[in-house]
Motif scaffolding. Structure first.
Motif, short mmCIF file in Angstrom:
data_model
loop_
_atom_site.label_atom_id
_atom_site.label_comp_id
_atom_site.label_asym_id
_atom_site.label_seq_id
_atom_site.Cartn_x
_atom_site.Cartn_y
_atom_site.Cartn_z
N LYS A 108 -0.20 13.02 -11.14
CA LYS A 108 -0.07 14.24 -11.74
C LYS A 108 0.49 15.35 -10.74
CE LYS A 108 -2.97 13.78 -15.70
NZ LYS A 108 -4.23 14.05 -16.47
N LYS A 109 0.16 15.13 -9.39
CA LYS A 109 0.30 16.17 -8.42
C LYS A 109 1.07 15.71 -7.32
CE LYS A 109 -4.30 18.53 -9.53
NZ LYS A 109 -5.46 19.07 -8.94
N GLN A 110 1.27 14.53 -6.85
CA GLN A 110 2.12 13.75 -5.76
C GLN A 110 2.85 12.69 -6.40
OE1 GLN A 110 -0.74 13.78 -2.10
NE2 GLN A 110 -1.83 12.97 -3.78
N MET A 111 4.04 12.46 -5.61
CA MET A 111 4.98 11.47 -5.83
C MET A 111 5.32 10.92 -4.42
SD MET A 111 7.93 13.80 -6.90
CE MET A 111 9.20 12.35 -6.93
N MET A 112 6.06 9.67 -4.46
CA MET A 112 6.63 9.12 -3.33
C MET A 112 8.00 8.35 -4.05
SD MET A 112 3.44 7.21 -1.39
CE MET A 112 4.35 6.73 0.06
N ILE A 113 9.13 8.60 -3.22
CA ILE A 113 10.23 7.99 -3.56
C ILE A 113 10.47 6.40 -2.82
CG2 ILE A 113 12.83 8.33 -3.91
CD1 ILE A 113 12.06 11.34 -3.43
N GLY A 114 10.69 5.44 -3.58
CA GLY A 114 11.08 4.23 -2.99
C GLY A 114 12.51 3.99 -3.13
N ASP A 130 0.88 -1.26 -0.15
CA ASP A 130 0.17 0.21 -0.02
C ASP A 130 1.14 1.18 0.06
OD1 ASP A 130 -2.26 -1.73 2.31
OD2 ASP A 130 -2.60 -1.31 0.17
N LEU A 131 0.47 2.06 -1.03
CA LEU A 131 1.23 3.43 -0.92
C LEU A 131 0.37 4.22 -0.02
CD1 LEU A 131 1.93 3.80 -4.66
CD2 LEU A 131 3.57 2.99 -2.90
N ILE A 132 0.64 4.65 1.30
CA ILE A 132 -0.05 5.19 2.20
C ILE A 132 0.36 6.85 2.01
CG2 ILE A 132 -0.52 5.48 4.71
CD1 ILE A 132 0.25 2.70 5.09
N SER A 133 -0.78 7.56 1.78
CA SER A 133 -0.27 9.00 1.63
C SER A 133 -0.67 9.91 3.01
CB SER A 133 -1.31 9.34 0.63
OG SER A 133 -1.41 10.91 0.36
N ASP A 134 0.25 10.70 3.17
CA ASP A 134 0.04 11.71 4.20
C ASP A 134 -0.79 12.84 4.21
OD1 ASP A 134 2.11 12.72 2.88
OD2 ASP A 134 3.60 12.48 4.55
N SER A 135 -1.19 13.03 2.95
CA SER A 135 -1.88 14.13 2.43
C SER A 135 -3.51 13.72 2.34
CB SER A 135 -1.56 14.81 1.18
OG SER A 135 -1.81 13.80 -0.03
N ASN A 136 -4.22 14.73 2.21
CA ASN A 136 -5.63 14.73 2.18
C ASN A 136 -6.26 13.99 1.03
OD1 ASN A 136 -5.91 16.26 4.52
ND2 ASN A 136 -5.92 17.94 3.32
N SER A 137 -5.41 13.88 -0.12
CA SER A 137 -5.78 13.19 -1.08
C SER A 137 -4.83 12.00 -1.34
CB SER A 137 -5.75 14.22 -2.43
OG SER A 137 -4.35 14.65 -2.67
N PRO A 138 -5.56 10.89 -1.89
CA PRO A 138 -4.70 9.52 -2.29
C PRO A 138 -3.63 9.68 -3.23
CG PRO A 138 -6.97 9.45 -3.11
CD PRO A 138 -6.85 10.77 -2.22
N LEU A 139 -2.66 8.87 -3.28
CA LEU A 139 -1.72 8.89 -4.36
C LEU A 139 -2.10 7.77 -5.35
CD1 LEU A 139 0.84 9.58 -5.73
CD2 LEU A 139 2.00 8.01 -4.17
N ASN A 140 -2.91 7.99 -6.28
CA ASN A 140 -3.25 7.24 -7.49
C ASN A 140 -2.03 6.94 -8.45
OD1 ASN A 140 -5.79 6.65 -6.29
ND2 ASN A 140 -6.59 8.79 -7.14
N ALA A 141 -1.20 6.35 -8.13
CA ALA A 141 -0.01 5.98 -9.01
C ALA A 141 -0.24 5.84 -10.39
CB ALA A 141 0.83 4.98 -8.33
N ASN A 142 0.17 6.47 -11.42
CA ASN A 142 0.12 6.09 -12.76
C ASN A 142 1.29 6.18 -13.57
OD1 ASN A 142 0.46 8.57 -13.22
ND2 ASN A 142 -1.87 9.11 -13.56
#
Length: 487
Positions: A413-419, A385-397
Motif C-alpha cells: 500500500k505504501k511502497q513499490m519496486m519496478i522489475g 528477495d525484494l531487498i528494501s532500501d527503506s526502514n520498512s520492508p516491502l510486503n508485496a501483495n
C-alpha cells in the motif's frame, strides 16, 4: 531480471496502454516516468490528494479524480499546457474513459446517474440508474457499444448505448435476482451476465436481449464468484463456490469442462508436479522450493472458509490457467487447457495475495505479502528477495505487468519496486523458449482439435433438434540493481 530501489507512493500507479509511460501518485503529486529508462518525464502537483488515476486508451491523456472535492482533472502527456477540469456537482464515485479517449464517464453519488462528459464539444449526457459505481459496465471490443446494468424500480435491466452520442440502442430486463456484473464477448456477439453468489445463475444474452445460454449447475450452496474470458475468446471461465472452475465454450455455449479444486490427497497417479516452499534454518533463515514426494496432502489453511474460486488468470495464449481455492489459499493450481488436466501445484508458506501471468510468455509471478517474489515457468519454480532500501520492508501483495511484458510492478500500500527484464534473461531462457515453442505447436493442434470437435457435436445436436511542474530531488529516477534467483 533487475529491480529498482524502493519507491514510496500513495497506493496509485498505472502503466499507459502504449507501454511507454508509468504514472505514480505521491500524495498530491502525479509523476510520469519513462518505462524505457525509468526517468521522470512530467510532474503535476495538485491541492488535494488524488483519489483515482486512469490513462486514456490512446495514452495521450491521464485523468485524476478527487472524490472529496468532486473534481476530475485531465492532463496531457504531449502538451503540459493543456488544461481540462470537470466540476461534477452531483458528486464523483468513479471515473473512466470511453474507448475513443475523448469522453469521460462519471458515476455520481448514490449511483443516481452516470454523466458522460465530452472533451471535444464540452457537452454532457446523463444516464439514470446505473446499478454500480465501477462494475456492471462493459464496452464491446470494437468500441462501438456500451452495455450497462441499470436498476430502475427495483428491477435489473441492461441498456445498450452507441458510444458515438450515447443514444439508447436497446434496453431489456434480465432474469436475475441481483445481477453482479456483465462482460462482452471478444467477438462482440454476446454479453455474459451473472447473478449474486446466493442465486448461482449465469445467463448469456445477445445485444438485442435474446437468451442464448442459461446455466445453474447446482441449487444449494454459494454460486458464482467471478468470471473471465480466455484471451483467445474461446472460453468463458467461471469460478463457483463449490470449489470448481467451469469452462464454457463461447461458440456452442455448452459446458466444456469442470476443473475441480477440491483435492486433498495427491498421489503419483495424478501425474502432476507439486512444488512446496520450505524454510531452511542455518546461520540465517532462507526459503527454497522442494519437489514433493507422493502421496502429498493439501491442507485447508482458512478454516471456516468455503472453497470459492475467486482468483484465476489465463496465460497469454490461453493454453494454461492458474487458479486458487480460497479454502487452500496458500496453493496455486496450474491447469493445462488443451487436455483439461492439472499440470502443477505450487504450495507456499503464506497465503497467496496475487499472481499474474506475463503478457507474452509462460512466466507466472506470485506474491504472498512478504519480501519475496516467486516465479513459475513450465519447467521450474524459483524465488528472489525484494531487498528494501527503506526502514520498512516491502510486503508485496500486488503485481502489475506492463502490456509489453518488459517490466512490472510489485507493491504494497505504501511502497513499490519496478522489475525489468533484460536481454540476457532471454538468452538464459533460450532452451525454455525452444521447449515451449514445440509444446505450443502440440498444444495448438490438440486445442483446435478439441475445440472443433465440440463445435461439430453442437452442430450435430442442432441438426437433430432442428458473444503532467518540474521534477524535484525526491523524484529522481529509480536505481536498478540486479537480483539473484534461488530455485
Amino acid at each position: 531480471m533487475n529491480f529498482s530501489n524502493t519507491i514510496k507512493f500513495s497506493g496509485l500507479c498505472s502503466f499507459s496502454n502504449n507501454n511507454s509511460f508509468l504514472a505514480i501518485v505521491k500524495n498530491t503529486s502525479l509523476i510520469i516516468y519513462s518505462t524505457i529508462d525509468l526517468k521522470p518525464l512530467q510532474k503535476f502537483t495538485f491541492e488535494t490528494p488524488i483519489s483515482q488515476i486512469e490513462w486514456s486508451p490512446d495514452s495521450t491523456l491521464i485523468l485524476c479524480a478527487f472524490y472529496k472535492t468532486n473534481i476530475c482533472e485531465i492532463k496531457s502527456i504531449t502538451n503540459p499546457q493543456f488544461i481540462c477540469t470537470i466540476n461534477e456537482k452531483s458528486g464523483i464515485q468513479y471515473c473512466q474513459w470511453t474507448p475513443d479517449s475523448r469522453k469521460i464517464l462519471i458515476t455520481n453519488d448514490f449511483n443516481a446517474r452516470m454523466s458522460i462528459w465530452s472533451l471535444v464539444d464540452k457537452s454532457t449526457i446523463y444516464i439514470n440508474g446505473p446499478k454500480f459505481k465501477e462494475k456492471g459496465i462493459t464496452f464491446s471490443p470494437n468500441g462501438y457499444f456500451m452495455a450497462l446494468i441499470e436498476k430502475i424500480d427495483k428491477n435489473d435491466s441492461i441498456g445498450i448505448y452507441f458510444t458515438g452520442d450515447f443514444s439508447l440502442v436497446c434496453h431489456f430486463n434480465i432474469e436475475t435476482f441481483d445481477a453482479q456484473d456483465i462482460s462482452w464477448s471478444l467477438d462482440s456477439t454476446s454479453i455474459a451476465c451473472w447473478d449474486s453468489s446466493l442465486e448461482n445463475k449465469l445467463i448469456i444474452y445477445t445485444p438485442t436481449g435474446n437468451v442464448i445460454g442459461n446455466f445453474s449447475p447446482y441449487n444449494n450452496g454459494l454460486g458464482i464468484c467471478n468470471a473471465k474470458y480466455s484471451l483467445n475468446g474461446h472460453y468463458l471461465s467461471v469460478g463457483f463456490g463449490d470449489g470448481v472452475l467451469r469452462l464454457y465454450n463461447t461458440k456452442t455455449w455448452k459446458e466444456a469442462s469442470k476443473l475441480n479444486h477440491n483435492i486433498n490427497i495427491i498421489t503419483q497417479e495424478n501425474l502432476i508436479n507439486v512444488f512446496k516452499e520450505e524454510e531452511i534454518v542455518g546461520k540465517k533463515i532462507y526459503s527454497k522450493y522442494i519437489e514433493c514426494s507422493f502421496p502429498f496432502k493439501l491442507n485447508n489453511v482458512n478454516k471456516g472458509v468455503f472453497g470459492e474460486i475467486n482468483d484465476f488468470e489465463w496465460s497469454f495464449d490461453s493454453y494454461y490457467i492458474a487458479s486458487k481455492n480460497d479454502a487452500i489459499a496458500n496453493a496455486i493450481f496450474i491447469w493445462q487447457v488443451n487436455n483439461l488436466k492439472l499440470h502443477t501445484i505450487i504450495v507456499q508458506n503464506k497465503n497467496i495475495k496475487d499472481f499474474k501471468w506475463a503478457p507474452n510468455e509462460y512466466l507466472l509471478l506470485i506474491v504472498t505479502e512478504n519480501e519475496k517474489l516467486y516465479t513459475f515457468t513450465l519447467n521450474q519454480v524459483s524465488l528472489c528477495d525484494l531487498i528494501s532500501d527503506s526502514n520498512s520492508p516491502l510486503n508485496a501483495n500486488k503485481i502489475i505487468w506492463n502490456k509489453d511484458g518488459r517490466c512490472f510492478i510489485v507493491c504494497d500500500k505504501k511502497q513499490m519496486m519496478i522489475g525489468t527484464k533484460l536481454d540476457n534473461d532471454d538468452e538464459e531462457n533460450k532452451n525454455i523458449d525452444e521447449i515451449s515453442e514445440n509444446e505450443q505447436k502440440n498444444n495448438l493442434e490438440n486445442f483446435n482439435n478439441m475445440f472443433n470437435q465440440i463445435n461439430q457435436n453442437f452442430n450435430n445436436n442442432n441438426n437433430n433438434d432442428n458473444n503532467n511542474d518540474n521534477i524535484n530531488d525526491e523524484d529522481e529516477e529509480p536505481q536498478v540493481v540486479p537480483t539473484q534467483y534461488q530455485k
